[in-house]
Design a protein around this motif. Structure first.
Motif, PDB file in Angstrom:
ATOM      1  N   UNK A 272       0.826  -1.199   0.000  1.00 55.73           N
ATOM      2  CA  UNK A 272       0.000   0.000   0.000  1.00 55.73           C
ATOM      3  C   UNK A 272       0.866   1.257   0.000  1.00 55.73           C
TER       4      UNK A 272
ATOM      5  N   UNK B  11       0.534   4.706  -2.334  1.00 59.13           N
ATOM      6  CA  UNK B  11      -0.220   5.668  -1.520  1.00 59.13           C
ATOM      7  C   UNK B  11      -0.242   7.040  -2.172  1.00 59.13           C
TER       8      UNK B  11
ATOM      9  N   UNK C 261      -3.582   8.811  -3.378  1.00 59.50           N
ATOM     10  CA  UNK C 261      -4.065   9.963  -2.618  1.00 59.50           C
ATOM     11  C   UNK C 261      -4.271  11.168  -3.540  1.00 59.50           C
TER      12      UNK C 261
ATOM     13  N   UNK D 256     -10.225   7.450   2.481  1.00 64.37           N
ATOM     14  CA  UNK D 256      -9.580   6.164   2.736  1.00 64.37           C
ATOM     15  C   UNK D 256     -10.297   5.056   1.966  1.00 64.37           C
TER      16      UNK D 256
ATOM     17  N   UNK E 243      -9.460   5.414  -1.732  1.00 57.21           N
ATOM     18  CA  UNK E 243      -8.081   4.961  -1.934  1.00 57.21           C
ATOM     19  C   UNK E 243      -8.005   3.440  -1.948  1.00 57.21           C
TER      20      UNK E 243
ATOM     21  N   UNK F  85      -6.618   0.811  -4.737  1.00 59.25           N
ATOM     22  CA  UNK F  85      -5.565  -0.158  -4.412  1.00 59.25           C
ATOM     23  C   UNK F  85      -6.034  -1.581  -4.705  1.00 59.25           C
TER      24      UNK F  85
ATOM     25  N   UNK G 278      -4.305  -2.521   4.619  1.00 61.91           N
ATOM     26  CA  UNK G 278      -4.426  -2.986   3.231  1.00 61.91           C
ATOM     27  C   UNK G 278      -3.483  -4.143   2.925  1.00 61.91           C
ATOM     28  N   UNK G 279      -2.387  -4.260   3.665  1.00 64.59           N
ATOM     29  CA  UNK G 279      -1.444  -5.345   3.395  1.00 64.59           C
ATOM     30  C   UNK G 279      -1.768  -6.615   4.181  1.00 64.59           C
TER      31      UNK G 279
ATOM     32  N   UNK H 151      -4.132   2.544   7.757  1.00 63.43           N
ATOM     33  CA  UNK H 151      -3.364   2.426   6.513  1.00 63.43           C
ATOM     34  C   UNK H 151      -2.048   1.723   6.768  1.00 63.43           C
TER      35      UNK H 151
ATOM     36  N   UNK I  89       2.830  17.425   4.756  1.00 63.28           N
ATOM     37  CA  UNK I  89       3.184  16.022   4.544  1.00 63.28           C
ATOM     38  C   UNK I  89       4.428  15.652   5.336  1.00 63.28           C
TER      39      UNK I  89
END
Lengths: 286, 135
Positions: free
Chosen positions: A146, A150, A154, A220, A223, A227, B11-12, B81, B116
């Motif tokens: 991911x 990302x 995003x 989320x 996204x 994915x 997600x993994x 995430x 960020x």
């Protein structure tokens, strides 16, 4: 008729090619295995997030969020998921053909749409046709995590929020099984196609409020939709490449069989000719 | 005390699936403690640590970045995430990431996405703290 040596050379080179395609087939088979596992381990996350999003979005009708509302479409976004490398049969071309057809049918000028490309083949395809992808990513690993995607995922969602496009379609190849992959179109944004899966919708207490939760949750969710498609596409890519290489190996084998036959015939002809010559020579002496 | 099931999903894949008596997490509205029989709740999480406590002792410590927590009567699910158990964090790498993030913030170049970079620093600090176990 080709000489014996020519045929021999062709047989050798075809054999070498078939060894390569055979190896590529086996590599793809093992990559497919892992890609399938990755796709599988993503399923619980996807199911869970879908469940929660659906129950919030449907459970409280008065909740508003820009991602849930369809606005008049001035610009359409196309997210195209292809591979970086070729030799995967019709995998890339069938996706690209389907997007390109749609673009030509729906739009008259380039101001009406933008393209986001995942994968080198897709990016180059549009570049050749004079459409520069506004975002692109190439060189993704075969088993993308991911974190690898990302950034682009995003950005794709952000661009919708910022009003760069008013709807987003995603083109990718859905993995059905090792010999079948279907080109799939999915509308990602706005999220108008939420349906209740029939499971009991729990009514939640929201901390602090439903709006603020959607603020976090919907991006989320979008996204993870992307994915998920990417993982699906990767599995399809490996499956398509495996099949393509399998076919190539089979074709090479067939070619070698024909060439061997040809070689033996030529050899036989040469021997026969030699004997005839000797017999003819001996007969002439008598 | 009554225990309940806790899942942490990324997600993994699944990071954690276990039973516990108490889950303590940092929601955006503040620290949140969940015990069995809690009202169904959804709350977004901050970048922070999630602690599982059974029998008054801390059994698991997990670094979680982003995501949210869903409570059902018999189950708690954390969808993040990224999530890592304290023992599986590579401390050296986490510290390296922290240094990089700090460097980027100090550079104060115009093209640096300030928000960020700040988030990256937060995540790195969180992982270092969780790995060292000092909270």
């Amino acid at each position: 008729m080709a000489s014996l040596r020519d045929i021999q050379t062709r047989i050798t080179s075809t054999k070498k090619t078939s060894q390569i395609t055979k190896a590529m087939q086996m590599v793809s088979a093992s990559k497919l295995n892992r890609a399938e596992m990755n796709a599988k381990s993503f399923v619980p996350y996807m199911n869970k997030i879908q469940e929660v999003v659906t129950s919030i979005a449907l459970g409280s009708k008065d909740v508003k969020h820009p991602m849930l509302v369809s606005r008049p479409v001035k610009k359409t976004g196309y997210l195209v998921i292809t591979s970086d490398r070729g030799l995967a049969g019709a995998y890339n071309s069938s996706i690209l053909r389907s997007v390109y057809k749609r673009i030509q049918e729906q739009h008259t000028s380039q101001d009406e749409y933008v393209v986001i490309a995942i994968g080198r083949v897709g990016r180059d395809f549009f570049r050749i046709r004079g459409i520069e992808a506004i975002e692109s990513i190439t060189g993704l690993p075969d088993q993308p995590s991911f974190a690898d995607v990302k950034e682009i995922v995003r950005k794709t969602v952000d661009l919708f929020s910022e009003g760069m496009y008013d709807e987003l379609y995603m083109y990718y190849s859905h993995f059905v099984n090792a010999i079948q992959q279907d080109v799939t179109v999915k509308k990602v944004l706005p999220l108008t196609e939420l349906e209740s899966s029939g499971a009991s919708l729990s009514s939640y207490e929201f901390e602090p409020s439903a709006e603020e939760i959607l603020e976090v949750l919907l991006p989320q969710y979008a996204e993870s939709l992307i994915y998920g498609a990417l993982l699906d596409g990767k599995a399809s890519e490996h499956a398509a490449r495996m099949t393509a290489m399998q076919n190539a190996t089979d074709n090479a084998k067939e070619l070698i069989r024909n060439l061997t036959l040809q070689y033996n015939r030529a050899r036989q002809a040469a021997i026969t000719q030699e004997i005839t010559e000797i017999v003819g020579g001996a007969a002439a002496l008598e | 005390m009554k225990t309940f099931n806790v899942n942490i999903v990324t997600p993994d894949g699944l990071v954690l699936d276990t039973n516990t008596e108490l889950v303590s997490a940092k929601a955006q509205s503040g620290e949140l403690g969940i015990m069995a029989g809690h009202v169904p709740t959804v709350a977004p999480l901050q970048i922070g640590a999630v602690r599982l406590i059974t029998g008054g002792k801390q059994t698991e410590l997990i670094a979680v970045s982003g995501g949210f927590l869903e409570v059902r009567p018999d189950q708690v699910t954390i969808l993040a995430q990224a999530a890592e158990k304290a023992e599986s964090i590579d401390l050296a790498r986490a510290e390296e990431a922290q240094r990089r993030a700090e460097q980027r913030l100090q550079d104060k170049k115009d093209d640096v996405d300030f928000k960020r970079a700040e988030l990256a620093l937060k995540r790195a600090i969180n992982r270092v703290n969780v790995s060292r176990g000092n909270l």
